[in-house]
Design a protein around this motif. Structure first.
Motif, PDB file in Angstrom:
ATOM      1  N   SER A  35       1.977  -1.673   1.065  1.00 47.29           N
ATOM      2  CA  SER A  35       2.090  -0.211   0.993  1.00 47.29           C
ATOM      3  C   SER A  35       1.912   0.342   2.408  1.00 47.29           C
ATOM      4  O   SER A  35       1.526  -0.383   3.315  1.00 47.29           O
ATOM      5  N   ALA A  36       2.130   1.635   2.538  1.00 45.61           N
ATOM      6  CA  ALA A  36       1.807   2.326   3.786  1.00 45.61           C
ATOM      7  C   ALA A  36       0.286   2.346   3.947  1.00 45.61           C
ATOM      8  O   ALA A  36      -0.445   2.221   2.969  1.00 45.61           O
ATOM      9  N   THR A  50       1.557   8.057   3.094  1.00 46.03           N
ATOM     10  CA  THR A  50       2.618   8.605   2.232  1.00 46.03           C
ATOM     11  C   THR A  50       2.382  10.095   1.990  1.00 46.03           C
ATOM     12  O   THR A  50       3.318  10.897   2.052  1.00 46.03           O
ATOM     13  N   GLU A 110       5.932   2.548   4.682  1.00 44.87           N
ATOM     14  CA  GLU A 110       5.951   1.110   4.405  1.00 44.87           C
ATOM     15  C   GLU A 110       6.682   0.360   5.522  1.00 44.87           C
ATOM     16  O   GLU A 110       6.326  -0.779   5.870  1.00 44.87           O
ATOM     17  N   PHE A 120       7.692  -0.206  -2.558  1.00 44.66           N
ATOM     18  CA  PHE A 120       7.935   1.217  -2.792  1.00 44.66           C
ATOM     19  C   PHE A 120       9.367   1.690  -2.511  1.00 44.66           C
ATOM     20  O   PHE A 120       9.763   2.730  -2.996  1.00 44.66           O
ATOM     21  N   ARG A 149       5.399   7.216  -6.906  1.00 48.75           N
ATOM     22  CA  ARG A 149       4.105   7.036  -6.242  1.00 48.75           C
ATOM     23  C   ARG A 149       3.362   5.847  -6.831  1.00 48.75           C
ATOM     24  O   ARG A 149       3.426   5.604  -8.019  1.00 48.75           O
ATOM     25  N   ASN A 150       2.705   5.118  -5.955  1.00 49.71           N
ATOM     26  CA  ASN A 150       1.942   3.938  -6.374  1.00 49.71           C
ATOM     27  C   ASN A 150       2.856   2.756  -6.710  1.00 49.71           C
ATOM     28  O   ASN A 150       2.422   1.768  -7.300  1.00 49.71           O
ATOM     29  N   GLY A 151       4.161   2.881  -6.336  1.00 53.00           N
ATOM     30  CA  GLY A 151       5.160   1.920  -6.806  1.00 53.00           C
ATOM     31  C   GLY A 151       5.109   0.538  -6.181  1.00 53.00           C
ATOM     32  O   GLY A 151       5.821  -0.370  -6.628  1.00 53.00           O
ATOM     33  N   SER A 152       4.300   0.330  -5.161  1.00 51.98           N
ATOM     34  CA  SER A 152       4.284  -0.999  -4.537  1.00 51.98           C
ATOM     35  C   SER A 152       3.811  -2.090  -5.492  1.00 51.98           C
ATOM     36  O   SER A 152       4.182  -3.253  -5.334  1.00 51.98           O
TER      37      SER A 152
HETATM   38  N1  ASP Z   1       2.756   4.266  -0.424  1.00 55.58           N
HETATM   39  C1  ASP Z   1       3.198   4.660  -1.752  1.00 55.58           C
HETATM   40  C2  ASP Z   1       2.257   5.696  -2.328  1.00 55.58           C
HETATM   41  O1  ASP Z   1       1.310   6.097  -1.683  1.00 55.58           O
HETATM   42  C3  ASP Z   1       3.364   3.468  -2.674  1.00 55.58           C
HETATM   43  C4  ASP Z   1       2.087   2.726  -3.003  1.00 55.58           C
HETATM   44  O2  ASP Z   1       1.055   2.926  -2.365  1.00 55.58           O
HETATM   45  O3  ASP Z   1       2.123   1.889  -3.925  1.00 55.58           O
HETATM   46  O4  ASP Z   1       2.494   6.161  -3.416  1.00 55.58           O
END
Ligand code: ASP
Ligand code: ADP
Ligand code: MG
Length: 438
Positions: free
Chosen positions: A34-35, A40, A111, A173, A187-190
């Motif tokens: 992820s970043a 993000t 990312e 992501f 969001r949170n897709g990693s």
């Molecule tokens: N960087 C993206 C986010 O903050 C993906 C992730 O963290 O999974 O949503």
């Protein structure tokens, strides 16, 4: 091995992650990142600010330069990436408009930057590694910017990585659509990206490295004493993720389920702790509840129509209205005269309400909370709803809606937003603390 933003928070964290990877070279890891934490969100702000011509890109560049300086490395690609980001933001300023497509493009830089930093850190410490943008190794999606769906891999990823013998560090992501536009998968897709790569490469395990000791009995930000769960099934984990358990992205189990690949959730900062392993099934005397999940910013829509409810096709018309506006319905509860539903995304809710109002009376309540008691044991026990209601009543929480999943892996409840923390603590105490727990 997928490392979330919190695992890559600063230089010390990145260095530590590099040692975790270097210690596991024998297992031939592929790394998904992820970043860095907060990046993000910063990029989302930059994209919005660019419309008025004042995006704060310097701050973000300094953050990345600070991390690489602390690591004692230089990442050549970073200046090109920041150049590209500045050009893009100038374009957005020029047209004074932020399309969903441009927003995904802006957000993708997080990312792309962190993958290069981690690969360079590995190289600097003697591990052969290279950063790859997911879309350059065949990760394709549809065109639904902001929540794109990944398309079947069909062997592209394995082929693209076949000549490289070092550790690939791949961006989570992000993907590209059939026109070559960069997309993001939500969001949170990693977590989902990691499972997608695990599936494509027939991994023996998918590891989600994060900032807690695995999946816990509740969010430790609300229940500091929440306990790690050593094992859970795919469907329990899916319920938890859907019900808001941020530790896993809701769709992330699917690619693992397809090939029965175990998913292990581990703590980057305490790698010696065993974490949680998520598997198809296992034998054990079923605990009633596995964990308590919660979600905020839930919208509850109630549709009333005294004349129509008994008619065939009424529910179909309601769901059609949501389908036309691309809104997915979460919980549903029906009574003689009304149907209540919670919704996940409400971007186009106004359209859906207009359609519903053609044949019913509609009430919308926003900013509610949802709680979910997850666990296989629920299906074997009577009286779970009673065990849910009594402690909530004692805590002074009023329940707005309840739904028992048909597969009985969960009991879900809607409560006022101010009651979420209180309700999570009350249910955690009921099911996991004291002599009656389990
Ligand atoms: N960087 C993206 C986010 O903050 C993906 C992730 O963290 O999974 O949503
Ligand atoms: P990452 O940066 O690794 O993707 P996230 O912030 O997305 O990390 O997810 C980890 C966070 O999920 C934890 O810090 C915790 O606050 C939250 N969380 C919510 N519910 C749970 C749960 N049941 N078990 C563990 N963590 C949870
Ligand atoms: Mg996450």
């Amino acid at each position: 091995m997928k490392f979330g933003g919190t695992s890559l928070r600063d230089a010390a964290a990145v260095r530590h992650v590099a040692t975790l990877i270097a210690d596991r070279l024998g297992q031939r890891p592929i790394v998904v990142v992820s970043a860095h934490a907060g990046v993000t969100d910063a990029l989302v702000r930059i994209a919005t600010e660019a419309v008025d011509g004042s995006p704060d890109i310097d701050g973000l560049e300094e953050l990345h330069a600070g991390i690489t300086a602390d690591l004692g490395i230089e990442v050549e690609d970073h200046s090109d990436l920041f150049g590209e980001l500045r050009d893009l933001c100038q374009g957005i300023t020029l047209v004074s408009e932020l399309s969903r497509r441009s927003k995904d493009y802006v957000v993708s830089f997080g990312e792309r930057l962190s993958a290069r930093t981690l690969a360079a850190t590995l190289r600097a410490t003697g591990t052969d590694a290279r950063a790859f943008d997911a879309f350059d190794i065949g990760v394709h999606s549809d065109r639904a910017f902001g929540r794109a769906r990944l398309l079947p891999d069909e062997g592209r990823i394995a082929a693209a990585l076949s000549d490289f013998t070092g550790v690939p560090v791949v961006t989570g992501f992000i993907a590209k659509d059939d026109r070559g536009n960069i997309t993001t998968i939500g969001r949170n897709g990693s977590d989902l990206s990691a499972a997608f790569f695990g599936n494509a490469l027939d991994a023996s395990e998918i590891q989600i490295w994060t900032d807690v000791d695995g999946v816990l009995t509740a969010d430790p930000k609300i229940v500091p004493g929440a306990q790690p769960i050593s094992r859970m099934t795919y469907d329990e984990a899916a319920e938890l993720a859907n019900a808001g358990g941020k530790v896993l992205h809701p769709a992330s189990l699917r690619p693992a389920v397809d090939k029965s690949i175990p998913v292990r959730v581990l703590n980057t900062h305490r790698s010696e702790s065993p974490g949680t392993v998520i598997v198809p099934e296992f034998d054990e005397p079923a605990a009633v509840a596995r964990c308590i999940a919660h979600k905020r910013h839930v919208t509850l829509v109630s549709v009333e129509s005294s004349s129509m409810l008994a008619q065939a096709g009424f529910l179909a018309r309601i769901f059609a209205a949501f389908e036309h506006s691309n809104i997915s319905v979460d919980l549903v509860s029906t009574s003689e005269v009304s149907v209540s539903m919670t919704l996940d995304n409400t971007e186009r809710l106004d359209e859906a309400v207009r359609e519903l109002e053609q044949f019913s009376h509609v009430t919308v309540e926003r900013e509610l909370g949802m709680l979910c008691v997850v666990g296989h044991g629920i299906r074997h026990r009577m009286g779970v709803p009673a065990r849910v209601f009594a402690p909530l009543r004692d805590a002074g929480v009023s329940v707005r809606m309840i739904s028992l999943g048909a597969l009985k892996v969960n009991v879900s409840l809607v409560v006022g937003s101010d009651d979420v923390d209180k309700a999570v603590r009350a249910l955690h105490a009921e099911f996991f603390e004291g002599s009656a727990s389990g």
